[in-house]
Motif scaffolding. Structure first.
Motif, PDB file in Angstrom:
ATOM      1  N   LEU A  18       0.831  -1.208   0.000  1.00  0.00           N
ATOM      2  CA  LEU A  18       0.000   0.000   0.000  1.00  0.00           C
ATOM      3  C   LEU A  18       0.867   1.261   0.000  1.00  0.00           C
ATOM      4  N   VAL A  19       1.873   1.287   0.860  1.00  0.00           N
ATOM      5  CA  VAL A  19       2.746   2.473   0.951  1.00  0.00           C
ATOM      6  C   VAL A  19       3.480   2.696  -0.371  1.00  0.00           C
ATOM      7  N   ILE A  20       4.098   1.653  -0.895  1.00  0.00           N
ATOM      8  CA  ILE A  20       4.851   1.788  -2.142  1.00  0.00           C
ATOM      9  C   ILE A  20       3.934   2.211  -3.284  1.00  0.00           C
ATOM     10  N   THR A  21       2.761   1.603  -3.359  1.00  0.00           N
ATOM     11  CA  THR A  21       1.826   1.924  -4.436  1.00  0.00           C
ATOM     12  C   THR A  21       1.354   3.368  -4.341  1.00  0.00           C
ATOM     13  N   PHE A  22       1.070   3.832  -3.135  1.00  0.00           N
ATOM     14  CA  PHE A  22       0.596   5.214  -2.976  1.00  0.00           C
ATOM     15  C   PHE A  22       1.728   6.237  -3.087  1.00  0.00           C
ATOM     16  N   CYS A  23       2.975   5.777  -3.209  1.00  0.00           N
ATOM     17  CA  CYS A  23       4.068   6.716  -3.505  1.00  0.00           C
ATOM     18  C   CYS A  23       3.945   7.260  -4.927  1.00  0.00           C
ATOM     19  N   ALA A  24       3.386   6.481  -5.834  1.00  0.00           N
ATOM     20  CA  ALA A  24       3.229   6.930  -7.229  1.00  0.00           C
ATOM     21  C   ALA A  24       2.411   8.220  -7.304  1.00  0.00           C
ATOM     22  N   PRO A  25       1.225   8.276  -6.702  1.00  0.00           N
ATOM     23  CA  PRO A  25       0.491   9.544  -6.770  1.00  0.00           C
ATOM     24  C   PRO A  25       1.097  10.621  -5.882  1.00  0.00           C
ATOM     25  N   ALA A  26       1.793  10.228  -4.834  1.00  0.00           N
ATOM     26  CA  ALA A  26       2.407  11.229  -3.954  1.00  0.00           C
ATOM     27  C   ALA A  26       3.445  12.050  -4.716  1.00  0.00           C
ATOM     28  N   LEU A  27       4.162  11.406  -5.634  1.00  0.00           N
ATOM     29  CA  LEU A  27       5.142  12.129  -6.447  1.00  0.00           C
ATOM     30  C   LEU A  27       4.454  13.157  -7.333  1.00  0.00           C
ATOM     31  N   GLY A  28       3.242  12.847  -7.768  1.00  0.00           N
ATOM     32  CA  GLY A  28       2.490  13.766  -8.617  1.00  0.00           C
ATOM     33  C   GLY A  28       1.989  14.993  -7.892  1.00  0.00           C
ATOM     34  N   ALA A  29       2.029  14.982  -6.578  1.00  0.00           N
ATOM     35  CA  ALA A  29       1.546  16.132  -5.802  1.00  0.00           C
ATOM     36  C   ALA A  29       2.387  17.378  -6.058  1.00  0.00           C
ATOM     37  N   PHE A  30       3.586  17.184  -6.575  1.00  0.00           N
ATOM     38  CA  PHE A  30       4.455  18.319  -6.874  1.00  0.00           C
ATOM     39  C   PHE A  30       4.118  18.974  -8.217  1.00  0.00           C
ATOM     40  N   THR A  31       3.276  18.321  -9.004  1.00  0.00           N
ATOM     41  CA  THR A  31       2.887  18.851 -10.308  1.00  0.00           C
ATOM     42  C   THR A  31       1.368  18.770 -10.451  1.00  0.00           C
ATOM     43  N   LEU A  32       0.684  19.697  -9.845  1.00  0.00           N
ATOM     44  CA  LEU A  32      -0.775  19.734  -9.888  1.00  0.00           C
ATOM     45  C   LEU A  32      -1.250  20.312 -11.219  1.00  0.00           C
ATOM     46  N   PRO A  33      -2.503  20.020 -11.606  1.00  0.00           N
ATOM     47  CA  PRO A  33      -3.019  20.490 -12.895  1.00  0.00           C
ATOM     48  C   PRO A  33      -2.885  22.003 -13.108  1.00  0.00           C
ATOM     49  N   GLY A  34      -3.341  22.797 -12.185  1.00  0.00           N
ATOM     50  CA  GLY A  34      -3.167  24.250 -12.250  1.00  0.00           C
ATOM     51  C   GLY A  34      -3.838  24.936 -13.419  1.00  0.00           C
ATOM     52  N   GLU A  35      -3.398  26.165 -13.663  1.00  0.00           N
ATOM     53  CA  GLU A  35      -4.006  27.023 -14.687  1.00  0.00           C
ATOM     54  C   GLU A  35      -3.788  26.487 -16.093  1.00  0.00           C
ATOM     55  N   TRP A  36      -2.637  25.884 -16.327  1.00  0.00           N
ATOM     56  CA  TRP A  36      -2.354  25.348 -17.659  1.00  0.00           C
ATOM     57  C   TRP A  36      -3.440  24.361 -18.069  1.00  0.00           C
ATOM     58  N   TYR A  37      -3.748  23.403 -17.206  1.00  0.00           N
ATOM     59  CA  TYR A  37      -4.763  22.400 -17.529  1.00  0.00           C
ATOM     60  C   TYR A  37      -6.142  23.038 -17.633  1.00  0.00           C
ATOM     61  N   ALA A  38      -6.437  23.970 -16.749  1.00  0.00           N
ATOM     62  CA  ALA A  38      -7.741  24.638 -16.785  1.00  0.00           C
ATOM     63  C   ALA A  38      -7.951  25.361 -18.114  1.00  0.00           C
ATOM     64  N   GLY A  39      -6.867  25.856 -18.719  1.00  0.00           N
ATOM     65  CA  GLY A  39      -6.973  26.599 -19.965  1.00  0.00           C
ATOM     66  C   GLY A  39      -7.025  25.743 -21.222  1.00  0.00           C
ATOM     67  N   LEU A  40      -6.868  24.435 -21.102  1.00  0.00           N
ATOM     68  CA  LEU A  40      -6.901  23.568 -22.283  1.00  0.00           C
ATOM     69  C   LEU A  40      -8.314  23.412 -22.826  1.00  0.00           C
ATOM     70  N   ASN A  41      -8.416  23.241 -24.133  1.00  0.00           N
ATOM     71  CA  ASN A  41      -9.685  22.824 -24.737  1.00  0.00           C
ATOM     72  C   ASN A  41      -9.891  21.365 -24.355  1.00  0.00           C
ATOM     73  N   LYS A  42     -11.098  21.054 -23.874  1.00  0.00           N
ATOM     74  CA  LYS A  42     -11.379  19.689 -23.421  1.00  0.00           C
ATOM     75  C   LYS A  42     -12.642  19.169 -24.090  1.00  0.00           C
ATOM     76  N   PRO A  43     -12.715  17.850 -24.282  1.00  0.00           N
ATOM     77  CA  PRO A  43     -13.934  17.277 -24.858  1.00  0.00           C
ATOM     78  C   PRO A  43     -15.080  17.344 -23.844  1.00  0.00           C
ATOM     79  N   SER A  44     -16.283  17.255 -24.352  1.00  0.00           N
ATOM     80  CA  SER A  44     -17.463  17.327 -23.475  1.00  0.00           C
ATOM     81  C   SER A  44     -17.497  16.187 -22.472  1.00  0.00           C
TER      82      SER A  44
END
Length: 160
Positions: A18-44
């Protein structure tokens, strides 16, 4: 005394997975979606942001349990191949977020997620061969990453 030790080791192994597996998303916490993602054109059909947290929490839990169940069938010695595949797909899983959200490289992220999809499929097949339930526990993960791959491709096409 022996069964208690075995149960203790098994419980520690589950916690470790569980700890090792949840390290994968923990690393992503340093790169959140933010304004860049909010500004993308997205499908419905792009899911609302609140869906991702609960979905990934469930998926990471299922992944860890699946790996633990495989490990219980002989440990690292007997299950080296399926567990190695598990950790390869986990590394690819962890790599996608910084490539997509951090570096804003949708094409490179698409390559990572395609490699991830293939690694999940290989892991699922190998887990299935060890223990049917372990393979079945990875089916929702493969389904979600199939959807995410389609979304990644669509975003890449919609935002040249």
């Amino acid at each position: 005394m022996k069964p208690a030790l075995s149960k203790w080791n098994s419980t520690l192994a589950l916690l470790g997975f569980l700890v090792i597996t949840f390290c994968a998303p923990a690393l992503g916490a340093f790169t959140l979606p933010g304004e860049w993602y909010a500004g993308l054109n997205k499908p419905s059909w792009n899911p609302p942001s609140w869906v991702f947290g609960p979905a990934w929490t469930l998926l990471y839990t299922l992944m860890a349990v699946a790996a633990w169940l495989v490990w219980k069938q002989g440990g690292w010695t007997r299950q080296r191949r399926p567990l190695t595949l598990y950790f390869i797909q986990l590394a690819l899983n962890a790599a996608w977020t910084p490539v997509f959200f951090g570096a804003h490289q949708m094409g490179a992220a698409l390559a990572v997620i395609i490699a991830l999809w293939l690694a999940i499929l290989l892991t699922l097949i190998n887990f299935w061969r060890v223990r049917l339930s372990s393979g079945l526990l990875l089916v929702p993960y493969l389904a979600w990453v199939t959807f995410a791959t389609t979304l990644n491709f669509t975003l890449w096409r919609m935002n040249p």
